[in-house]
Design a protein around this motif. Structure first.
Motif, PDB file in Angstrom:
ATOM      1  N   PHE A  55       0.848  -1.181   0.000  1.00  0.00           N
ATOM      2  CA  PHE A  55       0.000   0.000   0.000  1.00  0.00           C
ATOM      3  C   PHE A  55       0.888   1.235   0.000  1.00  0.00           C
ATOM      4  O   PHE A  55       1.884   1.301   0.730  1.00  0.00           O
ATOM      5  N   CYS A  56       0.559   2.173  -0.812  1.00  0.00           N
ATOM      6  CA  CYS A  56       1.293   3.429  -0.827  1.00  0.00           C
ATOM      7  C   CYS A  56       1.099   4.127   0.500  1.00  0.00           C
ATOM      8  O   CYS A  56      -0.029   4.267   0.975  1.00  0.00           O
ATOM      9  N   LYS A  57       2.210   4.547   1.103  1.00  0.00           N
ATOM     10  CA  LYS A  57       2.109   5.192   2.406  1.00  0.00           C
ATOM     11  C   LYS A  57       1.680   6.652   2.279  1.00  0.00           C
ATOM     12  O   LYS A  57       1.450   7.307   3.278  1.00  0.00           O
ATOM     13  N   TYR A  58       1.600   7.165   1.058  1.00  0.00           N
ATOM     14  CA  TYR A  58       1.184   8.548   0.877  1.00  0.00           C
ATOM     15  C   TYR A  58      -0.303   8.654   0.554  1.00  0.00           C
ATOM     16  O   TYR A  58      -1.011   9.455   1.125  1.00  0.00           O
ATOM     17  N   CYS A  59      -0.768   7.807  -0.407  1.00  0.00           N
ATOM     18  CA  CYS A  59      -2.168   7.922  -0.792  1.00  0.00           C
ATOM     19  C   CYS A  59      -2.959   6.651  -0.498  1.00  0.00           C
ATOM     20  O   CYS A  59      -4.175   6.637  -0.645  1.00  0.00           O
ATOM     21  N   GLY A  60      -2.280   5.584  -0.078  1.00  0.00           N
ATOM     22  CA  GLY A  60      -3.002   4.372   0.299  1.00  0.00           C
ATOM     23  C   GLY A  60      -3.388   3.483  -0.856  1.00  0.00           C
ATOM     24  O   GLY A  60      -4.130   2.524  -0.660  1.00  0.00           O
ATOM     25  N   THR A  61      -2.912   3.786  -2.043  1.00  0.00           N
ATOM     26  CA  THR A  61      -3.260   2.951  -3.188  1.00  0.00           C
ATOM     27  C   THR A  61      -2.598   1.581  -3.078  1.00  0.00           C
ATOM     28  O   THR A  61      -1.443   1.483  -2.691  1.00  0.00           O
ATOM     29  N   GLN A  62      -3.353   0.563  -3.436  1.00  0.00           N
ATOM     30  CA  GLN A  62      -2.836  -0.805  -3.383  1.00  0.00           C
ATOM     31  C   GLN A  62      -2.247  -1.142  -4.732  1.00  0.00           C
ATOM     32  O   GLN A  62      -2.907  -1.006  -5.765  1.00  0.00           O
ATOM     33  N   CYS A  69       7.334   2.523  -7.536  1.00  0.00           N
ATOM     34  CA  CYS A  69       6.663   3.734  -7.101  1.00  0.00           C
ATOM     35  C   CYS A  69       5.172   3.582  -7.292  1.00  0.00           C
ATOM     36  O   CYS A  69       4.701   2.736  -8.047  1.00  0.00           O
ATOM     37  N   CYS A  70       4.417   4.391  -6.587  1.00  0.00           N
ATOM     38  CA  CYS A  70       2.975   4.326  -6.616  1.00  0.00           C
ATOM     39  C   CYS A  70       2.454   4.719  -7.988  1.00  0.00           C
ATOM     40  O   CYS A  70       2.856   5.744  -8.537  1.00  0.00           O
ATOM     41  N   PRO A  71       1.581   3.916  -8.611  1.00  0.00           N
ATOM     42  CA  PRO A  71       1.058   4.269  -9.934  1.00  0.00           C
ATOM     43  C   PRO A  71       0.085   5.437  -9.883  1.00  0.00           C
ATOM     44  O   PRO A  71      -0.236   6.012 -10.940  1.00  0.00           O
ATOM     45  N   LYS A  72      -0.412   5.794  -8.726  1.00  0.00           N
ATOM     46  CA  LYS A  72      -1.405   6.859  -8.639  1.00  0.00           C
ATOM     47  C   LYS A  72      -0.756   8.200  -8.367  1.00  0.00           C
ATOM     48  O   LYS A  72      -1.009   9.171  -9.083  1.00  0.00           O
ATOM     49  N   CYS A  73       0.094   8.257  -7.339  1.00  0.00           N
ATOM     50  CA  CYS A  73       0.683   9.549  -6.982  1.00  0.00           C
ATOM     51  C   CYS A  73       2.158   9.619  -7.352  1.00  0.00           C
ATOM     52  O   CYS A  73       2.745  10.689  -7.267  1.00  0.00           O
ATOM     53  N   GLY A  74       2.776   8.503  -7.736  1.00  0.00           N
ATOM     54  CA  GLY A  74       4.153   8.536  -8.214  1.00  0.00           C
ATOM     55  C   GLY A  74       5.193   8.586  -7.131  1.00  0.00           C
ATOM     56  O   GLY A  74       6.387   8.603  -7.431  1.00  0.00           O
TER      57      GLY A  74
HETATM   58 ZN   LIG Z   1       0.480   6.835  -3.791  1.00  0.00          ZN
END
Ligand SMILES: [Zn+2]
Length: 77
Positions: A55-62, A69-74
């Motif tokens: 889970f992204c620790k910034y936006c919570g995206t799984q 890196c997170c595909p949503k917030c990068g």
């Molecule tokens: Zn994220």
């Protein structure tokens, strides 16, 4: 006859009491130790294993842990 029966009853009572105490100890051990061993592994147990979910620790995206890196917030995870 009577003393023999009393001895048998006493012996049975001791054996049953021992079994009950052993059962109680085993149940306490399994309930206490079982929770420790059966605790679910955290999702980042093997962070670089493909197929693991983090889970992204910034936006919570799984997303898959093979992505760095997170595909949503990068943000880097
Ligand atoms: Zn994220």
């Amino acid at each position: 006859m009577y003393p023999e029966f009393i001895a048998i009853y006493v012996g049975l009572a001791i054996v049953i009491a021992l079994l009950v105490t052993i059962l109680v100890i085993l149940l306490k051990r399994t309930s206490g130790g079982g929770q420790r061993t059966s605790t679910p592994q955290p999702t980042n147990w093997m962070p670089n294993a493909p197929g693991a979910v983090v889970f992204c620790k910034y936006c919570g995206t799984q997303f898959d842990s093979s992505q760095n890196c997170c595909p949503k917030c990068g943000n880097f995870r």
